[in-house]
Write a protein that holds these residues in place. Structure first.
Motif, PDB file in Angstrom:
ATOM      1  N   ASP A  56       0.817  -1.215   0.000  1.00  8.70           N
ATOM      2  CA  ASP A  56       0.000   0.000   0.000  1.00  8.70           C
ATOM      3  C   ASP A  56       0.845   1.256   0.000  1.00  8.70           C
ATOM      4  O   ASP A  56       0.395   2.321  -0.429  1.00  8.70           O
ATOM      5  CB  ASP A  56      -0.930   0.015   1.212  1.00  8.70           C
ATOM      6  N   GLN A  60      -1.134   2.602  -2.987  1.00  2.49           N
ATOM      7  CA  GLN A  60      -2.243   3.412  -2.498  1.00  2.49           C
ATOM      8  C   GLN A  60      -1.880   4.884  -2.364  1.00  2.49           C
ATOM      9  O   GLN A  60      -2.744   5.685  -1.976  1.00  2.49           O
ATOM     10  CB  GLN A  60      -2.753   2.876  -1.152  1.00  2.49           C
ATOM     11  N   GLU A  78      -8.775  -0.824  -5.736  1.00  2.00           N
ATOM     12  CA  GLU A  78      -9.500   0.166  -4.924  1.00  2.00           C
ATOM     13  C   GLU A  78      -9.750   1.464  -5.689  1.00  2.00           C
ATOM     14  O   GLU A  78     -10.750   2.154  -5.434  1.00  2.00           O
ATOM     15  CB  GLU A  78      -8.723   0.486  -3.642  1.00  2.00           C
ATOM     16  N   ARG A  84     -10.985   4.606  -2.063  1.00  2.00           N
ATOM     17  CA  ARG A  84      -9.993   5.548  -1.546  1.00  2.00           C
ATOM     18  C   ARG A  84     -10.342   6.955  -1.991  1.00  2.00           C
ATOM     19  O   ARG A  84     -10.951   7.153  -3.045  1.00  2.00           O
ATOM     20  CB  ARG A  84      -8.596   5.194  -2.051  1.00  2.00           C
ATOM     21  N   ARG A 203      -6.643   7.890   6.637  1.00  2.00           N
ATOM     22  CA  ARG A 203      -6.924   6.460   6.846  1.00  2.00           C
ATOM     23  C   ARG A 203      -8.284   6.329   7.525  1.00  2.00           C
ATOM     24  O   ARG A 203      -8.451   6.748   8.672  1.00  2.00           O
ATOM     25  CB  ARG A 203      -5.843   5.818   7.708  1.00  2.00           C
ATOM     26  N   TRP A 413       2.555  -6.648  -6.898  1.00  2.00           N
ATOM     27  CA  TRP A 413       2.293  -5.729  -5.793  1.00  2.00           C
ATOM     28  C   TRP A 413       3.481  -5.576  -4.858  1.00  2.00           C
ATOM     29  O   TRP A 413       3.448  -4.763  -3.938  1.00  2.00           O
ATOM     30  CB  TRP A 413       1.053  -6.197  -5.021  1.00  2.00           C
TER      31      TRP A 413
END
Length: 481
Positions: A56, A60, A78, A84, A203, A413
């Motif tokens: 992440d 992210q 996501e 997000r 978050r 990832w």
């Protein structure tokens, strides 16, 4: 037990001049230098090491920011489902555009630029730590607590990382210190509410701490602070709603989608796995600073005497209960609780160390305490950051000759994305020479750079015309031209 407000400091005439609280004043320049030095450490570690302690960190924030700034990149699921919000990646995207204007084209250079606001945020967190401890242990105690939290191993590992936990926890510390104050209730409430709101934006899982903080304020009958904290949080919420409306087409779309996926529908547990409550026991115990056990008897005695829970301790307990009872669990979720517990215990540690009779004893106890606070970073988080891989990717793709990159012994990832490749060239990952991605890259002459972890498929790469051009830790860099 009930929630408690901090005990006001005694009159200045009863306290040495060096111990008079600085509440309401800006830090003097020696303290600013100290805050800057300690606050800079996590970012220096993250940028020098590169790597990731969780995917992440890249996919992210850094990779969505790269996509927003350059129009291409790898977007995790996501970002297609709308789980997000674009606040933090959007800010990073503007910094990447600024990097282009400044001519900062090396991945380490623009990663450093992204770290600048993180350093400022971490310095703010340490200033909040100082003020929280200063109210309880004086200036010397505040300085010692600053070191105890600033040099805490997990803080050094996490605080410079682009993870939601890293950013959110810093805002939580700022918020709880503000709400803990007894002076200037309007300002304390607004600052605390704004910081709580930003912690949730960074978050969504931090909403548990927000609810716990509001309950604590209500139990302490601090209605004015509570009202203005809600007002500050509302301002941030309105901004988040507007951002989601502009980016996802519906106010608060990302928040509701997140809650549905992670809480209501149980999809998170089905997709990523569920774990029993005992999952967190070892990472929690190993992640705590060892000195906490030394001050635990003092803390328990204080709690029994005052029948009250400090705000950071109350919020840490509520958060621990929430993540323990949630099916999907990851070690990194513990980070906010560990930091809040360390913050709550730091004043007691400062009092214990500074209360020694001789200077030699104080220095000895202090050195041992700070050594143990550093040690926790060896155990938490229990992951390999693979910094050598990211540095090898940067080395392999520098210059105009790199037309395509293959990363061997790593999944998608776990890799660094276009952010660390730094240019719009094809790249792929594989585990073994018989994988389809490996075979396709060997046939495609655009793939003229390769990075392999611990020498896997080295012979097959050389048979396809690659030659070793460098070694970065456990990573081998190869090229064919």
């Amino acid at each position: 037990m009930t929630a408690s407000a901090p005990v006001p400091a005694p009159p200045s005439s009863a306290v040495p001049a060096s111990e008079v609280p600085l509440s309401g004043r800006r830090p003097r320049w020696p303290l600013r230098v100290l805050l800057g030095g300690v606050g800079l450490l996590p970012a220096l570690i993250a940028v020098a090491q590169l790597g990731r302690i969780h995917p992440d960190e890249v996919y992210q924030l850094l990779e969505p920011a790269w996509f927003r700034a350059h129009g291409y990149g790898v977007l995790a699921w996501e970002w297609h489902a709308g789980l997000r919000n674009w606040a933090m990646p959007g800010l990073a995207a503007w910094l990447l555009r600024l990097a282009d204007v400044l001519g900062l084209t090396h991945p380490v250079a623009y990663r450093t630029l992204i770290a600048v606001p993180q350093v400022a945020l971490h310095g703010w967190m340490l200033w909040a730590t100082y003020r929280y401890a200063e109210r309880r242990a004086g200036r010397s105690g505040g300085l010692f607590a600053l070191f105890a939290v600033g040099l805490y191993g997990p803080v050094l590992v996490f605080a410079g990382r682009t993870l939601g936990e890293s950013l959110s926890t810093a805002f939580l510390v700022v918020a709880l210190e503000a709400l803990d104050r007894t002076e200037r209730p309007v300002r304390a409430g607004l600052v605390g509410g704004l910081a709580l709101g930003l912690a949730v934006v960074a978050r969504y899982g931090s909403a548990v701490v927000v609810l716990a903080a509001l309950v604590w304020l209500a139990a302490a009958w601090r209605w004015r602070v509570l009202a203005f904290a809600c007002l500050g949080g509302l301002l941030v919420a309105l901004g988040l709603g507007a951002l989601d409306w502009a980016t996802w087409g519906k106010p608060f779309h990302s928040f509701f989608a997140y809650v549905d996926f992670n809480v209501l529908s149980g999809q998170a547990a089905r997709q990523f796995g569920a774990s029993p409550p005992g999952f967190y026991l070892w990472p929690f115990l190993s992640g705590l600073p060892l000195w906490l056990w030394a001050v635990l008897p003092v803390g328990l005695s204080s709690l029994r005497r005052r029948l009250a829970l400090p705000l950071p301790l109350f919020c840490a307990g509520a958060y621990l209960f929430a993540i323990t009872t949630t099916a999907h669990k990851e070690e990194r979720f513990l980070y906010p609780a560990l930091v809040l517990l360390t913050l709550a215990a730091a004043p007691a540690l400062a009092a214990l160390v500074l209360g020694r009779e001789s200077a030699r004893s104080r220095w000895g106890w202090g050195a041992v305490a700070l050594a143990t606070t550093l040690l926790a970073g060896h155990f938490f988080p229990p992951v390999d950051p693979r910094g050598d891989q990211f540095r090898a990717i940067v080395k392999a793709t520098r210059g105009e000759g790199a037309r395509g990159l293959l990363i061997v012994n790593e999944g998608l990832w776990g890799a660094g994305g276009f952010f660390y490749v730094g240019k719009n060239i094809p790249w792929s990952t594989c585990d073994w020479p018989h994988d389809a991605n490996f075979q396709a890259a060997m046939r495609d002459r655009r793939f003229n750079r390769a990075v392999t972890f611990e020498g896997r498929a080295l012979a097959e790469l050389q048979a396809a015309g690659f030659q070793v051009v460098g070694q970065v830790g456990r990573e081998t860099v190869l090229a064919r031209d």
